[in-house]
Design an enzyme around this catalytic site. Structure first.
Site, short mmCIF file in Angstrom:
data_model
loop_
_atom_site.label_atom_id
_atom_site.label_comp_id
_atom_site.label_asym_id
_atom_site.label_seq_id
_atom_site.Cartn_x
_atom_site.Cartn_y
_atom_site.Cartn_z
N ASP A 35 55.07 34.86 21.88
CA ASP A 35 54.88 34.08 20.66
C ASP A 35 55.98 33.02 20.51
O ASP A 35 57.04 33.14 21.11
CB ASP A 35 54.94 35.01 19.43
CG ASP A 35 53.55 35.43 18.98
OD1 ASP A 35 52.58 35.04 19.63
OD2 ASP A 35 53.46 36.15 17.97
N LYS A 56 51.98 28.96 18.45
CA LYS A 56 51.58 27.62 18.00
C LYS A 56 52.49 26.54 18.55
O LYS A 56 52.08 25.44 18.82
CB LYS A 56 51.62 27.56 16.47
CG LYS A 56 50.57 28.41 15.83
CD LYS A 56 50.49 28.15 14.34
CE LYS A 56 49.56 29.11 13.65
NZ LYS A 56 50.17 30.43 13.44
N MET A 168 57.75 33.31 5.17
CA MET A 168 56.85 32.14 5.15
C MET A 168 56.86 31.46 3.79
O MET A 168 55.81 31.06 3.27
CB MET A 168 55.42 32.56 5.54
CG MET A 168 55.32 33.02 6.98
SD MET A 168 53.71 33.66 7.41
CE MET A 168 54.01 35.44 7.31
#
Ligand code: SAH
Length: 255
Positions: A35, A56, A168
């Site tokens: 990741d 990502k 987050m």
């Protein structure tokens, strides 16, 4: 060859915070799916493993979750030992639970390996005890980001008397501040925002509930960062803890 998928927590960034079990999984892996929040320094524990970035910000932009599922399954069915390496802990906002279930339903052996989650590491790196006798008798880990648009019970969080660790949250500072104030949290409740916890470029911004959004803006706080909100966030100097601790505890009890 026994096929297996290890869902491994790589910790918050500092390679020394990796567990011995994670090191063993990396050692045994034929394939490592990594990741984007994982520090690639931990790959020194691999032996000839094929490393595939699936985050990502990795090689594949925004790898769909279904694709990652199929990739793990394909390699496991080839008899390979797969290590799926995730930032922090695989089961704290890391989809570890759903990946384990999906693979087990298809007959794949799965082993979950804990990692130190960013919220715990960040607080410790800043010398903040998330629980402290007489000040905070619990800690609540929450994410400010939901995919389904559902909302947290902010009033319960504001009045629960536990330290809040928010993941987050960088893009949601305004909402967090407003909801906690509306929920009855003290306007001067201490807040620490910790960016890149445990890494050499870690930065921390100390603030309070009222000023957090403006302070984060002036500080140019960037993701990844966690927020620690609660009386313990003032714990820099022992005497200060005692003072903040008792006053906030009384407020929490009186609401
Ligand atoms: N499974 C991870 C969390 C993944 S969600 C864990 O247990 O830590 C991603 C969020 O984690 C980021 O948006 C940020 O809020 C937090 N995060 C991850 N690594 C971090 C770090 N080194 N410093 C600060 N926050 C971090």
């Amino acid at each position: 060859m026994s096929a297996k998928v290890w869902l491994v927590g790589a910790g918050p960034g500092d390679p020394e915070l990796l567990t011995l079990k994670a090191v063993r999984a990396l050692n045994e892996a034929d394939v490592v799916l990594i990741d984007d929040l994982v520090n690639t320094a931990v790959l020194e524990h691999c032996h000839n493993a094929r490393v595939i970035p699936v985050g990502k910000r990795g090689g594949c932009r925004s790898t769909p979750q279904a694709f990652i599922h199929r990739l793990m399954l394909r390699y496991a069915r080839q008899g390979k030992c797969v290590a799926r390496l995730k930032g922090g802990d695989p089961c704290i906002f890391g989809r570890g639970g759903e990946e384990a279930q999906w693979l087990r339903e298809r007959g794949v052996e799965v082993e979950l390996v804990n990692g130190i989650t960013a919220g715990l590491a960040g607080a410790t790196q800043c010398d903040i005890p998330l629980t402290l006798r007489g000040v905070a008798r619990g800690v609540t880990l929450v994410t400010a980001h939901t995919q389904d648009g559902s909302s947290l019970n902010w009033q319960a969080l504001a009045q629960g008397g536990t330290t809040l660790v928010i993941y987050m949250g960088v893009a949601k500072l305004s909402e967090i501040r407003e909801q906690l104030l509306a929920g009855g949290m003290a306007a001067d409740m201490p807040v620490v925002m910790i960016e890149n916890a445990s890494l050499p470029h870690q930065r921390e911004c100390r603030s309070d509930l009222t000023a957090m959004e403006k302070d984060a803006h002036d500080f140019e706080l960037k993701s990844p960062a966690i927020l620690v909100i609660g009386a313990v966030a003032a714990c820099e100097v022992d005497q200060k803890i005692a003072a903040f601790g008792s006053s906030y505890r009384l407020q929490a009890v009186s609401v």
